[in-house]
Design a protein around this motif. Structure first.
Motif, PDB file in Angstrom:
ATOM      1  N   HIS A  37       0.834  -1.200   0.000  1.00  0.00           N
ATOM      2  CA  HIS A  37       0.000   0.000   0.000  1.00  0.00           C
ATOM      3  C   HIS A  37       0.873   1.258   0.000  1.00  0.00           C
ATOM      4  N   ALA A  38       1.960   1.229   0.782  1.00  0.00           N
ATOM      5  CA  ALA A  38       2.856   2.387   0.828  1.00  0.00           C
ATOM      6  C   ALA A  38       3.453   2.674  -0.554  1.00  0.00           C
ATOM      7  N   LEU A  39       3.849   1.621  -1.266  1.00  0.00           N
ATOM      8  CA  LEU A  39       4.425   1.810  -2.599  1.00  0.00           C
ATOM      9  C   LEU A  39       3.383   2.327  -3.585  1.00  0.00           C
ATOM     10  N   ALA A  40       2.139   1.867  -3.419  1.00  0.00           N
ATOM     11  CA  ALA A  40       1.072   2.378  -4.283  1.00  0.00           C
ATOM     12  C   ALA A  40       0.848   3.866  -4.037  1.00  0.00           C
ATOM     13  N   LEU A  41       0.848   4.275  -2.773  1.00  0.00           N
ATOM     14  CA  LEU A  41       0.683   5.695  -2.455  1.00  0.00           C
ATOM     15  C   LEU A  41       1.826   6.525  -3.025  1.00  0.00           C
ATOM     16  N   ALA A  42       3.068   6.051  -2.829  1.00  0.00           N
ATOM     17  CA  ALA A  42       4.212   6.797  -3.351  1.00  0.00           C
ATOM     18  C   ALA A  42       4.126   6.909  -4.865  1.00  0.00           C
ATOM     19  N   GLY A  43       3.718   5.838  -5.514  1.00  0.00           N
ATOM     20  CA  GLY A  43       3.620   5.848  -6.962  1.00  0.00           C
ATOM     21  C   GLY A  43       2.517   6.733  -7.488  1.00  0.00           C
ATOM     22  N   SER A  44       1.533   7.035  -6.631  1.00  0.00           N
ATOM     23  CA  SER A  44       0.448   7.905  -7.088  1.00  0.00           C
ATOM     24  C   SER A  44       0.937   9.316  -7.386  1.00  0.00           C
ATOM     25  N   PRO A  53      14.369   4.389  -4.671  1.00  0.00           N
ATOM     26  CA  PRO A  53      14.857   5.292  -3.617  1.00  0.00           C
ATOM     27  C   PRO A  53      13.887   5.398  -2.436  1.00  0.00           C
ATOM     28  N   PHE A  54      12.585   5.429  -2.711  1.00  0.00           N
ATOM     29  CA  PHE A  54      11.603   5.506  -1.632  1.00  0.00           C
ATOM     30  C   PHE A  54      11.743   4.311  -0.701  1.00  0.00           C
ATOM     31  N   THR A  55      11.910   3.124  -1.281  1.00  0.00           N
ATOM     32  CA  THR A  55      12.030   1.904  -0.473  1.00  0.00           C
ATOM     33  C   THR A  55      13.332   1.878   0.302  1.00  0.00           C
ATOM     34  N   GLU A  56      14.436   2.142  -0.368  1.00  0.00           N
ATOM     35  CA  GLU A  56      15.747   1.995   0.262  1.00  0.00           C
ATOM     36  C   GLU A  56      16.023   3.074   1.310  1.00  0.00           C
TER      37      GLU A  56
END
Length: 286
Positions: free
Chosen positions: A180-187, A194-197
């Motif tokens: 869900h966090a990656l989906a939000l960032a990708g929005s 970079p967001f993950t690392e």
């Protein structure tokens, strides 16, 4: 000579198990419902049996890794298991494991839960839960160590499956939040790498260090709330859902946690910490 082993089932995991036994020097007989699966095992010295019964007859230790527990029962139906140790590494529920143990009463039975993907088998990070016959576990511990670190968790055949499912639910819960966090960032077109690392992984790692404290609260007297109480978290949780909807992200992965927080507050746990949620879940299940 090392203990001969039979492996029933040559999917990705069964093939990895057979390969690990071969690498450790065990004579290995394999069988698969579809003949000829995983031909690389032939070059490593595995023998192939024409039937499940013939495969079982070849070895004192029989390791089963099939798709579902019902397939285990149908495969071994009518097979002479006298004097054999059957290690069932097929994913199952605790109740299924107990029922299979009862049905295979002629054999010494161990149920197992594999905490690894196939590529990890035989490596230092993999471990496997075992439950059932303590005597069989001790007799074959050395052979089982070829697969992964063996962890015996009790005589009840269902315990390995319970440990397995408990850890998997923890894993999927973490991945649900991360997804869900990656989906939000990708929005907002933020780069996932970079967001993950830089942020997501360090944040989750830091937050997971609170698990021992939560466990301590569950096992003994509850400590004072460390950080945000459940009432505050419940009030703020709506922002997670509202932001998701506004960004065009399906909130279904996150909504159950918000509902659980509201139940906990309604039950009088507003001043408590996250450990109280375990009791709320147990109450709901009861």
């Amino acid at each position: 000579m090392k203990t001969p082993v039979t492996v029933l089932g040559l999917g990705a995991m069964g093939t990895a198990l057979a390969r690990a036994f071969l690498s450790a020097g065990h004579p290995v007989t394999v069988w698969n419902r579809t003949p000829g699966r995983s031909p690389e095992l032939d070059a490593l010295g595995a023998g192939r049996a024409a039937s499940a019964a013939a495969a079982v007859a070849a070895s004192p230790l029989v390791v089963v890794c099939l798709l579902v527990d019902a397939t285990v029962r149908s495969t071994l139906d009518g097979v002479d298991l006298g004097g054999k140790t059957v290690v069932n590494l097929t994913n199952s529920t605790p109740e299924q494991a107990r029922e299979t143990a009862a049905l295979l009463g002629a054999a010494e039975y161990l149920d197992g839960g594999i905490m690894a993907v196939p590529a990890m088998i035989g490596g230092p990070a993999a471990f496997i839960f075992y439950s059932g016959s303590a005597a069989a576990f001790e007799q074959h511990r050395d052979a089982l160590e070829a697969l992964a670190r063996p962890e015996y968790v009790g005589a009840d055949p269902g315990l390995a499956a319970l440990y397995d499912i408990a850890l998997l639910t923890g894993m999927y819960g973490v991945f649900a939040g991360a997804t869900h966090a990656l989906a939000l960032a990708g929005s907002e077109q933020l780069a996932a790498g970079p967001f993950t690392e830089r942020f997501l992984l360090p944040w989750l790692t830091a937050m997971l260090t609170s698990l021992p404290r939560i466990a301590k609260d569950l096992d003994g007297p509850r400590s004072e709330t460390a950080g945000s109480n459940l009432a505050m978290q419940s009030a703020a949780y709506d922002n997670l859902i509202d932001t998701s909807v506004a960004q065009g992200i399906d909130p279904s992965l996150m909504e159950p946690m918000g509902e659980l927080l509201r139940k906990a507050v309604a039950a009088g746990y507003g001043d408590a910490d996250l450990a109280a949620l375990v009791g709320v879940l147990r109450t709901a299940a009861g």
